[in-house]
Design an enzyme around this catalytic site. Structure first.
Site, PDB file in Angstrom:
ATOM      1  N   ARG A  40      14.216  39.707 -21.185  1.00 44.52           N
ATOM      2  CA  ARG A  40      15.364  39.920 -22.081  1.00 44.52           C
ATOM      3  C   ARG A  40      14.992  40.755 -23.295  1.00 44.52           C
ATOM      4  O   ARG A  40      15.838  41.458 -23.849  1.00 44.52           O
ATOM      5  CB  ARG A  40      15.923  38.577 -22.534  1.00 44.52           C
ATOM      6  CG  ARG A  40      16.717  37.911 -21.431  1.00 44.52           C
ATOM      7  CD  ARG A  40      17.273  36.591 -21.861  1.00 44.52           C
ATOM      8  NE  ARG A  40      18.264  36.140 -20.906  1.00 44.52           N
ATOM      9  CZ  ARG A  40      18.796  34.928 -20.906  1.00 44.52           C
ATOM     10  NH1 ARG A  40      18.412  34.035 -21.812  1.00 44.52           N
ATOM     11  NH2 ARG A  40      19.694  34.593 -20.010  1.00 44.52           N
ATOM     12  N   LYS A 206      26.619  25.277  -5.980  1.00 49.13           N
ATOM     13  CA  LYS A 206      27.963  24.702  -6.041  1.00 49.13           C
ATOM     14  C   LYS A 206      29.060  25.729  -5.905  1.00 49.13           C
ATOM     15  O   LYS A 206      28.997  26.808  -6.474  1.00 49.13           O
ATOM     16  CB  LYS A 206      28.147  23.969  -7.368  1.00 49.13           C
ATOM     17  CG  LYS A 206      27.302  22.733  -7.454  1.00 49.13           C
ATOM     18  CD  LYS A 206      27.552  22.038  -8.759  1.00 49.13           C
ATOM     19  CE  LYS A 206      26.889  20.673  -8.774  1.00 49.13           C
ATOM     20  NZ  LYS A 206      27.031  20.049 -10.076  1.00 49.13           N
ATOM     21  N   GLY A 359      21.042  33.775 -12.971  1.00 50.00           N
ATOM     22  CA  GLY A 359      19.669  33.529 -13.389  1.00 50.00           C
ATOM     23  C   GLY A 359      18.752  33.182 -12.230  1.00 50.00           C
ATOM     24  O   GLY A 359      17.621  33.676 -12.146  1.00 50.00           O
ATOM     25  N   GLY A 382      25.867  33.180 -17.019  1.00 50.37           N
ATOM     26  CA  GLY A 382      27.226  32.708 -17.303  1.00 50.37           C
ATOM     27  C   GLY A 382      28.170  33.838 -17.665  1.00 50.37           C
ATOM     28  O   GLY A 382      29.314  33.885 -17.213  1.00 50.37           O
TER      29      GLY A 382
HETATM   30  P1  ADP Z   1      22.539  31.637  -9.914  1.00 48.27           P
HETATM   31  O1  ADP Z   1      21.762  31.096 -11.101  1.00 48.27           O
HETATM   32  O2  ADP Z   1      21.838  32.818  -9.268  1.00 48.27           O
HETATM   33  O3  ADP Z   1      23.986  31.903 -10.251  1.00 48.27           O
HETATM   34  P2  ADP Z   1      23.109  28.984  -8.917  1.00 48.27           P
HETATM   35  O4  ADP Z   1      22.681  28.405 -10.225  1.00 48.27           O
HETATM   36  O5  ADP Z   1      24.532  28.940  -8.571  1.00 48.27           O
HETATM   37  O6  ADP Z   1      22.552  30.490  -8.774  1.00 48.27           O
HETATM   38  O7  ADP Z   1      22.358  28.221  -7.733  1.00 48.27           O
HETATM   39  C1  ADP Z   1      20.951  28.240  -7.602  1.00 48.27           C
HETATM   40  C2  ADP Z   1      20.443  26.986  -6.945  1.00 48.27           C
HETATM   41  O8  ADP Z   1      21.122  26.718  -5.723  1.00 48.27           O
HETATM   42  C3  ADP Z   1      18.979  27.122  -6.608  1.00 48.27           C
HETATM   43  O9  ADP Z   1      18.247  26.257  -7.439  1.00 48.27           O
HETATM   44  C4  ADP Z   1      18.897  26.701  -5.153  1.00 48.27           C
HETATM   45  O10 ADP Z   1      17.817  25.831  -4.889  1.00 48.27           O
HETATM   46  C5  ADP Z   1      20.217  25.984  -4.918  1.00 48.27           C
HETATM   47  N1  ADP Z   1      20.608  26.002  -3.503  1.00 48.27           N
HETATM   48  C6  ADP Z   1      20.835  27.067  -2.728  1.00 48.27           C
HETATM   49  N2  ADP Z   1      21.121  26.693  -1.469  1.00 48.27           N
HETATM   50  C7  ADP Z   1      21.081  25.349  -1.423  1.00 48.27           C
HETATM   51  C8  ADP Z   1      21.279  24.353  -0.404  1.00 48.27           C
HETATM   52  N3  ADP Z   1      21.594  24.711   0.842  1.00 48.27           N
HETATM   53  N4  ADP Z   1      21.183  23.050  -0.759  1.00 48.27           N
HETATM   54  C9  ADP Z   1      20.875  22.700  -2.018  1.00 48.27           C
HETATM   55  N5  ADP Z   1      20.671  23.587  -3.029  1.00 48.27           N
HETATM   56  C10 ADP Z   1      20.768  24.892  -2.741  1.00 48.27           C
HETATM   57 MG    MG Z   2      21.720  29.089 -11.982  1.00 47.47          MG
END
Ligand code: ADP
Ligand code: MG
Length: 408
Positions: A40, A206, A359, A382
């Site tokens: 960053r 999620k 992230g 976010g």
């Molecule tokens: P980002 O930060 O890139 O937006 P998220 O915070 O939405 O991504 O999600 C990231 C998390 O989702 C990771 O820690 C990963 O381990 C989890 N994840 C991905 N696929 C699965 C799964 N099938 N079951 C449980 N957790 C998962």
């Molecule tokens: Mg995340």
């Protein structure tokens, strides 16, 4: 309405001017209070170099962590200042106050082309409440305000939204910095005029946090590929057995609605990697999505899905990716995420525009050797989600409007 950009302010007009720059130096610190990841900080160098070369007196503001309006010594910006001093060819000073005599004296002592970092804005109770008096005091410090903190632009705080409004009401310019502009150009470009085919890939834990992103993207993309735990909720909506997999029960009907309304745009995994538990070193099995055993949990997309996603990415001209395809932190469930990232790297090489937000997705890239090349990796998790939802970011909305050509 397009916003004033730092590039609209000629470098030669900056000599001797005090410029207040909001950056996002909310960086991880290690046990020795050293910056553990300087991504960053590096990302702000184009803005800072432009200002320093122009002979501006640069005053930086940032938050770090969640001190909740109190002084928390472990959340001082001093380590960030030390880190910046090693990256920028300029004098970089730090002062342990954000406002008041000490801060003012340090600003008065600034030479042309020098940089001063003020203390963590969130040590002040008025920051997160967007106190107008605080915003006003910050605006008094400088003749020009630049917001380069894309990662904080979705929050209306005194050092983001409030100060920009105070500046413009004092008749002073409030502009988007180079990093901010880059983020808005890439993310905004994908939303408004993507080269087609436009493929989005969504994953992560999620569905709930990303529903509005799915809704906003569906009408704009040619295909929306879904992986990660989010896919499980769709599987449930299709009436499939999901075993012990993470499912958001309260979003199943919504997933069904999205499936119904999306035609063939929404592409779900054909196969998944399952195991008894999501842990390092477990034995895994790849099964078709309609054959998930009741006692198993899905942790990644399967190899057939990874290949199918890679081939969609392979013919796309714009690719936007947010959220890992599996639990990439654990080796048995990392292959799907890495395959998507590799395919995007390939797409970048052949000239597609590739954008990564989130992230954890950025962390997955950083864990690869070498990390695949992308057109743009967003610095705001976010903020990028809210932007993709089509929301106006308060920290951007408050900046000066860009004068129409002819008035510049
Ligand atoms: P980002 O930060 O890139 O937006 P998220 O915070 O939405 O991504 O999600 C990231 C998390 O989702 C990771 O820690 C990963 O381990 C989890 N994840 C991905 N696929 C699965 C799964 N099938 N079951 C449980 N957790 C998962
Ligand atoms: Mg995340």
């Amino acid at each position: 309405m397009p916003k004033l950009a730092l590039a609209d302010i000629p470098q030669r007009s900056l000599q001797g001017k005090t410029v207040l720059v909001r950056v996002d130096y909310n960086v991880p610190l290690d046990d020795d209070q050293q910056v553990a990841d300087d991504t960053r900080i590096r990302a702000t160098l184009p803005t800072l170099e432009y200002l320093v070369e122009g002979g501006a007196r640069v005053v930086l503001l940032s938050h770090l962590g969640r001190p909740k309006g109190r002084r928390v010594p472990e959340l001082s910006l001093r380590p960030a200042a030390r880190c910046l001093a090693g990256l920028l060819d300029a004098k970089v000073d730090f002062v342990g106050s954000t406002l008041g005599d000490k801060a003012e004296d340090a600003i008065d002592a600034l030479g042309d082309g020098a940089v001063l970092i003020l203390e963590n804005t969130r040590f002040l109770p008025g920051e997160e409440s967007n106190d107008p008096a605080l915003a006003e005091s910050l605006a008094e410090m400088a003749g020009i305000y630049v917001n380069d903190a894309f990662g904080a632009a979705h929050r209306a705080h005194a050092s983001t939204e409030g100060v920009a409004r105070a500046m413009t009401s004092q008749g002073k310019p409030a502009a988007a910095g180079k990093l901010m502009q880059r983020e808005l150009d890439y993310l905004g470009g994908a939303l408004s005029e993507p080269a087609r085919p436009f493929v989005a890939i969504l994953g992560g834990a999620k569905i709930s946090g990303k529903i509005d992103v799915i809704r906003a993207l569906l009408p704009r993309v040619d295909r929306l590929l879904v992986g990660g735990a989010m896919a499980n909720t769709f599987f449930r909506a299709m009436g499939l057995e999901t075993g012990m997999s993470l499912v958001e029960e309260d979003r199943v009907s919504l997933a069904a609605e999205l499936l119904d309304s999306s035609g063939d745009k929404l592409v779900l995994p054909e196969d998944v990697v399952v195991a008894e538990t999501l842990a390092a070193g477990v034995t895994t099995l790849t099964v078709a999505r309609d054959a998930i055993p009741r006692d198993k949990t899905a942790g990644d997309i399967g190899s057939r899905t990874a290949a199918a996603f890679a081939s969609r990415i392979g013919t796309a001209k714009t690719v936007l990716w947010n959220g890992p395809m599996g639990v990439f932190e654990l080796p048995p469930f990392a292959a799907g995420t890495f395959a998507v990232a590799e395919a995007m790297g390939e797409a970048t090489r052949r000239g597609a525009t590739t954008i990564v937000g989130g992230g954890d997705s950025a962390a997955a890239l950083a864990a690869m050797h070498p990390p695949p090349e992308m057109s743009h990796i967003s610095t705001g998790g976010g903020a990028s989600l809210e932007f993709l939802e089509g929301k106006e970011l308060p920290g951007v909305a408050a900046l000066s409007d860009r004068p129409s050509p002819g008035h510049v």
